[in-house]
Design a protein around this motif. Structure first.
Motif, PDB file in Angstrom:
ATOM      1  N   ILE A   6      53.735  70.537 -10.698  1.00 53.15           N
ATOM      2  CA  ILE A   6      52.340  70.643 -10.002  1.00 53.15           C
ATOM      3  C   ILE A   6      52.254  70.852  -8.758  1.00 53.15           C
ATOM      4  O   ILE A   6      51.643  71.851  -8.027  1.00 53.15           O
ATOM      5  CB  ILE A   6      51.425  69.200 -10.351  1.00 53.15           C
ATOM      6  N   PHE A   7      53.191  70.252  -7.940  1.00 48.44           N
ATOM      7  CA  PHE A   7      53.394  70.388  -6.671  1.00 48.44           C
ATOM      8  C   PHE A   7      53.905  71.970  -6.275  1.00 48.44           C
ATOM      9  O   PHE A   7      53.525  72.490  -5.242  1.00 48.44           O
ATOM     10  CB  PHE A   7      54.706  69.454  -5.950  1.00 48.44           C
ATOM     11  N   TYR A   8      54.871  72.521  -6.894  1.00 48.98           N
ATOM     12  CA  TYR A   8      55.322  73.719  -6.464  1.00 48.98           C
ATOM     13  C   TYR A   8      54.353  74.673  -7.166  1.00 48.98           C
ATOM     14  O   TYR A   8      54.151  75.552  -6.473  1.00 48.98           O
ATOM     15  CB  TYR A   8      56.715  73.863  -7.511  1.00 48.98           C
ATOM     16  N   TYR A   9      53.662  74.603  -8.154  1.00 47.95           N
ATOM     17  CA  TYR A   9      52.570  75.524  -8.488  1.00 47.95           C
ATOM     18  C   TYR A   9      51.337  75.424  -7.544  1.00 47.95           C
ATOM     19  O   TYR A   9      50.847  76.687  -6.916  1.00 47.95           O
ATOM     20  CB  TYR A   9      52.057  75.318  -9.893  1.00 47.95           C
ATOM     21  N   SER A  10      50.898  74.265  -7.026  1.00 47.44           N
ATOM     22  CA  SER A  10      50.086  74.302  -6.032  1.00 47.44           C
ATOM     23  C   SER A  10      50.424  74.725  -4.487  1.00 47.44           C
ATOM     24  O   SER A  10      49.814  75.512  -3.953  1.00 47.44           O
ATOM     25  CB  SER A  10      49.496  72.853  -5.701  1.00 47.44           C
ATOM     26  N   ALA A  11      51.736  74.801  -4.176  1.00 48.64           N
ATOM     27  CA  ALA A  11      52.576  75.371  -3.287  1.00 48.64           C
ATOM     28  C   ALA A  11      52.520  76.906  -3.187  1.00 48.64           C
ATOM     29  O   ALA A  11      52.166  77.579  -2.399  1.00 48.64           O
ATOM     30  CB  ALA A  11      53.764  74.816  -2.798  1.00 48.64           C
ATOM     31  N   LEU A  12      52.654  77.509  -4.463  1.00 45.38           N
ATOM     32  CA  LEU A  12      52.767  78.531  -4.660  1.00 45.38           C
ATOM     33  C   LEU A  12      51.168  79.404  -4.685  1.00 45.38           C
ATOM     34  O   LEU A  12      51.252  80.445  -3.847  1.00 45.38           O
ATOM     35  CB  LEU A  12      53.312  78.982  -5.940  1.00 45.38           C
ATOM     36  N   VAL A  13      50.452  78.732  -5.170  1.00 38.61           N
ATOM     37  CA  VAL A  13      49.070  79.278  -5.032  1.00 38.61           C
ATOM     38  C   VAL A  13      48.544  79.318  -3.714  1.00 38.61           C
ATOM     39  O   VAL A  13      47.918  80.273  -3.080  1.00 38.61           O
ATOM     40  CB  VAL A  13      47.949  78.241  -6.089  1.00 38.61           C
TER      41      VAL A  13
END
Length: 96
Positions: A6-13
């Motif tokens: 979730i952290f990585y996906y939110s950072a990517l977004v």
């Protein structure tokens, strides 16, 4: 493990949002402001509100100011070539 995803996906977004928003504010050229006088005037008014150092580093401000300067020079040059400007000066009186 799910928290990391979730952290990585939110950072990517967030990164993609920043990239898209930065691309949207691409600096305009002088040629653009030559053909879009209303936007040039609006941009110059915005530039007047900036700190002088910020204004010098803003490429939009520089392009808008240069475009205005060229347009003003052209307007003045055309005004000087009119028959009215071929007079002998303000208040000239012929002496007989």
């Amino acid at each position: 493990m799910k928290i990391k995803k979730i952290f990585y996906y939110s950072a990517l977004v967030m990164f993609l949002i920043l990239v898209v928003s930065a691309c949207d504010k691409a600096a305009r050229t002088g040629e653009y402001f030559d053909t879009h006088e209303a936007e040039r005037s609006a941009r110059i008014e915005e530039c007047k509100k900036l700190d002088p150092t910020e204004m010098q580093s803003d490429k939009d401000c520089q392009a808008a100011i240069m475009s205005w300067s060229k347009a003003e020079h052209k307007r003045l040059k055309e005004g000087l070539n009119t028959p009215q400007s071929k007079s002998n000066g303000i208040g000239f009186k012929e002496i007989r």
